[in-house]
Design a protein around this motif. Structure first.
Motif, PDB file in Angstrom:
ATOM      1  N   LYS A  27       0.832  -1.079   0.109  1.00 19.75           N
ATOM      2  CA  LYS A  27       0.049  -0.023  -0.054  1.00 19.75           C
ATOM      3  C   LYS A  27       1.131   1.225  -0.114  1.00 19.75           C
ATOM      4  N   GLY A  28       1.953   1.285   0.760  1.00 17.30           N
ATOM      5  CA  GLY A  28       2.833   2.292   0.757  1.00 17.30           C
ATOM      6  C   GLY A  28       3.546   2.510  -0.612  1.00 17.30           C
ATOM      7  N   LYS A  29       3.947   1.439  -1.390  1.00 15.97           N
ATOM      8  CA  LYS A  29       4.374   1.675  -2.770  1.00 15.97           C
ATOM      9  C   LYS A  29       3.444   2.149  -3.510  1.00 15.97           C
ATOM     10  N   GLN A  30       1.920   1.692  -3.578  1.00 12.34           N
ATOM     11  CA  GLN A  30       1.219   2.159  -4.248  1.00 12.34           C
ATOM     12  C   GLN A  30       0.845   3.715  -4.148  1.00 12.34           C
ATOM     13  N   TYR A  31       0.722   4.130  -2.825  1.00 10.47           N
ATOM     14  CA  TYR A  31       0.642   5.413  -2.677  1.00 10.47           C
ATOM     15  C   TYR A  31       1.653   6.447  -3.223  1.00 10.47           C
ATOM     16  N   ALA A  45       5.981  11.259 -21.182  1.00  6.39           N
ATOM     17  CA  ALA A  45       6.275  10.621 -19.940  1.00  6.39           C
ATOM     18  C   ALA A  45       5.185  10.314 -19.054  1.00  6.39           C
ATOM     19  N   TYR A  46       4.071  11.059 -18.843  1.00  8.29           N
ATOM     20  CA  TYR A  46       3.099  10.666 -18.109  1.00  8.29           C
ATOM     21  C   TYR A  46       2.278   9.424 -18.456  1.00  8.29           C
ATOM     22  N   LYS A  47       2.096   9.210 -19.893  1.00 10.02           N
ATOM     23  CA  LYS A  47       1.364   8.229 -20.216  1.00 10.02           C
ATOM     24  C   LYS A  47       2.136   6.932 -20.046  1.00 10.02           C
ATOM     25  N   ASP A  48       3.570   7.261 -20.321  1.00  9.32           N
ATOM     26  CA  ASP A  48       4.467   5.851 -20.235  1.00  9.32           C
ATOM     27  C   ASP A  48       4.534   5.553 -18.536  1.00  9.32           C
ATOM     28  N   TYR A  49       4.420   6.513 -17.737  1.00  4.67           N
ATOM     29  CA  TYR A  49       4.689   6.078 -16.431  1.00  4.67           C
ATOM     30  C   TYR A  49       3.396   5.444 -15.827  1.00  4.67           C
ATOM     31  N   CYS A  50       2.126   5.849 -16.244  1.00  5.00           N
ATOM     32  CA  CYS A  50       1.074   5.284 -16.043  1.00  5.00           C
ATOM     33  C   CYS A  50       0.900   3.822 -16.527  1.00  5.00           C
ATOM     34  N   LYS A  51       1.345   3.639 -17.724  1.00  6.58           N
ATOM     35  CA  LYS A  51       1.468   2.207 -18.307  1.00  6.58           C
ATOM     36  C   LYS A  51       2.368   1.360 -17.745  1.00  6.58           C
ATOM     37  N   GLN A  52       3.643   1.824 -17.356  1.00  6.23           N
ATOM     38  CA  GLN A  52       4.572   1.170 -16.568  1.00  6.23           C
ATOM     39  C   GLN A  52       4.254   0.723 -15.021  1.00  6.23           C
ATOM     40  N   ASN A  53       3.171   1.390 -14.557  1.00  4.68           N
ATOM     41  CA  ASN A  53       2.898   1.218 -13.101  1.00  4.68           C
ATOM     42  C   ASN A  53       1.508   0.904 -12.899  1.00  4.68           C
ATOM     43  N   ASP A  54       0.979   0.464 -13.958  1.00  3.72           N
ATOM     44  CA  ASP A  54      -0.502  -0.082 -14.020  1.00  3.72           C
ATOM     45  C   ASP A  54      -1.620   0.897 -13.273  1.00  3.72           C
ATOM     46  N   LEU A  55      -1.106   2.290 -13.678  1.00  7.67           N
ATOM     47  CA  LEU A  55      -2.039   3.363 -13.161  1.00  7.67           C
ATOM     48  C   LEU A  55      -2.907   3.737 -14.223  1.00  7.67           C
ATOM     49  N   ARG A  76       3.574  10.369  -7.247  1.00  7.80           N
ATOM     50  CA  ARG A  76       4.386  10.485  -8.526  1.00  7.80           C
ATOM     51  C   ARG A  76       3.555  10.853  -9.731  1.00  7.80           C
ATOM     52  N   GLN A  77       2.587  10.339  -9.828  1.00  5.35           N
ATOM     53  CA  GLN A  77       1.317  10.344 -10.880  1.00  5.35           C
ATOM     54  C   GLN A  77       0.836  11.816 -10.734  1.00  5.35           C
ATOM     55  N   ARG A  78       0.578  12.232  -9.459  1.00  8.95           N
ATOM     56  CA  ARG A  78       0.272  13.685  -9.164  1.00  8.95           C
ATOM     57  C   ARG A  78       1.079  14.875  -9.503  1.00  8.95           C
TER      58      ARG A  78
END
Length: 157
Positions: A53-57, A113-123, A62-64
């Motif tokens: 949960k801490g890692k997900q947070y 970069a935002y799209k790549d980050y979301c894709k890599q982290n399943d967000l 980072r997404q924000r």
């Protein structure tokens, strides 16, 4: 059999049924039946669950950060577009246009970069968090054109 009331009144203390109470407007809390003496099912969350949960947070924070940066750049691009449109002096207009092109290219890189980050982290990409006032399709098209001019001028891609 009269049993002494050991817990405070739920409705009075939690404002259940009211907008500012539990299960009210913007409240994500929930409740369920509690039987005294029964073990708490949530007490046995493993350390791994808590770490996950801490890692997900941290990923969401980072997404924000990405989202804040994109909104800031969009505001700057809007300001530069207005400045270019209203500038009378040709030299100043040319300098502002170059700044606009550079900022538009930066916005394009931030979006990628935002799209790549979301894709890599399943967000999930949350487009509503990227919106700003007065940003519409025409502004986005102008920004894409400016970014393309910048890439052409710099020989990128």
């Amino acid at each position: 059999m009269n049993k002494k009331h050991t817990y405070p009144d739920f409705i009075e203390n939690c404002h259940y049924g009211e907008a500012d109470g539990i299960c009210g407007v913007n409240c994500r809390h929930h409740f369920s039946v509690w039987v005294e003496g029964m073990p708490n099912p949530y007490a046995e969350l493993s350390a791994q669950d808590k770490a996950d949960k801490g890692k997900q947070y941290e990923k969401e924070q980072r997404q924000r950060t990405y989202e804040r940066r994109i909104r800031k750049t969009k505001r700057e691009v809007l300001g530069l577009q207005a400045a270019v449109d209203n500038c009378k002096d040709e030299q100043a207009r040319f300098a502002l246009q170059q700044d606009l092109d550079r900022k538009s290219y930066l916005l394009q890189k931030q979006n990628t970069a935002y799209k790549d980050y979301c894709k890599q982290n399943d967000l999930r990409e949350l487009q509503d968090r990227l919106m700003i006032a007065k940003w519409n399709r025409q502004n986005a098209a102008k920004a894409r054109g400016a970014a393309k001019r910048y890439k052409t001028a710099k020989g990128i891609d």
